[in-house]
Scaffold this active site. Sequence first.
Site, short mmCIF file in Angstrom:
data_model
loop_
_atom_site.label_atom_id
_atom_site.label_comp_id
_atom_site.label_asym_id
_atom_site.label_seq_id
_atom_site.Cartn_x
_atom_site.Cartn_y
_atom_site.Cartn_z
N ARG A 91 -0.23 9.18 7.11
CA ARG A 91 -1.66 8.90 7.19
C ARG A 91 -1.96 7.61 7.96
NH1 ARG A 91 -3.05 10.54 1.20
NH2 ARG A 91 -0.89 11.14 1.35
N SER A 135 6.33 4.75 0.85
CA SER A 135 6.46 5.30 -0.50
C SER A 135 7.88 5.72 -0.86
CB SER A 135 5.53 6.49 -0.64
OG SER A 135 4.26 6.12 -0.24
N ASP A 170 3.11 3.22 -2.51
CA ASP A 170 1.82 3.90 -2.65
C ASP A 170 1.17 3.67 -4.01
OD1 ASP A 170 3.86 5.44 -3.71
OD2 ASP A 170 3.17 7.34 -2.90
#
Length: 509
Positions: free
Chosen positions: A108, A176, A229
């Site tokens: 993202r 993450s 995350d």
Amino acid sequence: MGKVGLGLAVGCAVASCAIAAVMVGRRVRSRRRWWWVVRVFDEFEEAASTPVGRLRQVVDAMAVEMHAGLASEGGSKLKMLLTFVDNLPDGSENGIFYALHVGGTNFRLLRIQLGGQRAILGHDVERKPIPQHLMTSTSEELFDFIALSLKEFVERKGNNLQISQVRGRDLGLTFSFPVKQMSVSSGTLIKWTKGFSIEDMVGKDIVECLQKALSRRGLDMTVAALVNDSVGTLALGHFYDKDTVAAVVIGTGTNACYLERADAVIKCQGLLTTSGGMVINMEWGNFWSSHLPRTSYDIDLDAESQNPNDQGFEKMISGMYLGDIVRRVILRMSLESDIFGPVSSKLLARFVLSTPSMAAMHEDDSPNLSEVAKILEETLDIHDVPLKVRKLVVKICDVVTRRAARLAAAGIVGILKKIGRDGTGGITSGRIKSGKSGKMRRTVVAVDGGLYTSYTMFREYLNAAVAEILGEEIAPYVILKVMEDGSGIGAAMLAASNSAQSVDTVQVL
Ligand code: BGC
């Protein structure tokens, strides 16, 4: 009736008796096969069951393991990693910040504009699947792809902003995976999870890799915050609501973090922070306890995985694995009966049934379960399945999802117990205290990850289990809040709060 006629009549009678016998035999055998499959299901349901008593044992085990992980390095399967985040965003942050989120099936890119006073004035997010081959290639290839994507994103979203105009701009990087942080903006990769496996990356500083790739692409931006995350989610949660003390991610993988007192981090004596606290990245995906309801399907899944004996909790809870547990149950039923017709070769392929497909079957509310039939056909090449078998498939999905959601709920209450927010005596010196504690305070847990945000039944099971474990007196004080894209937005906010801080607020004496 002549002899011939008599013979014919006898012959016909014998033949029809024989046909009838075969038919009855078949029905009996098929009934036996159905009965057998029901038994396989019942055994699975029993082994995966999560009565509240068992969940409370998991709660206690989680709290005890957290304590052990904070007491010494390697003291527990829970790594309890320092994040060097001691101050969470409070809403006063200002300016335009970029963030990258690497860590799941999708990568993202984010650009947010903060206006102070808890205002997010602008917010752009783009998702890009990480090409499969990059998940197992080299660190340089992965980071080149990331840097190029960021460059294109900056050019697209920056309203004709020239690349030179983002010079020096701060960037938040959400990574993450388990990372050993040296500061809020540096850290080395401990290991890969969730199907990633880039050998040369383990032990390397992630920020250094990204900075090098950015300069190869001529992009002069500075990584001001490297966060997990779950930490990004906590940051966004805190931005909106100061009572947010913990965050959980339940997506492709799963993890949690929470705000701990610096003096409780026994393994790091002399940890001084301005706030007196520090966010701890638990890496709870690796949690293990003998109280976890493990089935033979979990054992096989683990043994055939890229990381056997690792991430045991994650393998029962997260999106990467739930669909595959369902596939394994269907496979066994298919091998031991003919209720799914001839054994489909597709059923043998690991991960062929994704968790979103499983969720779609679980939530199929059409009277004849047409979605289940469609997914069985298109994904598993299993055709013409009778309604009662489709219903059985939905029940398998239900068992897997219910267990996952309830275990995650127990994990959350375990964190609350560790920090004395579950209404009981909490935990001291690694021992669970019993009895009621003093006044309960409003306690918010931020949650991100597709399983929670987009899978309604999962979310409902989890919320109900948290309330069930806590009991009706305490449950109203505990609020679970969805923080969609929190992982990325929170990283941008941490980049904002860390770029504003000219001095390092964390010291290890
Ligand atoms: C990783 C964690 C991450 C979680 C959720 C796990 O596999 O080890 O670092 O937070 O997935 O994305």
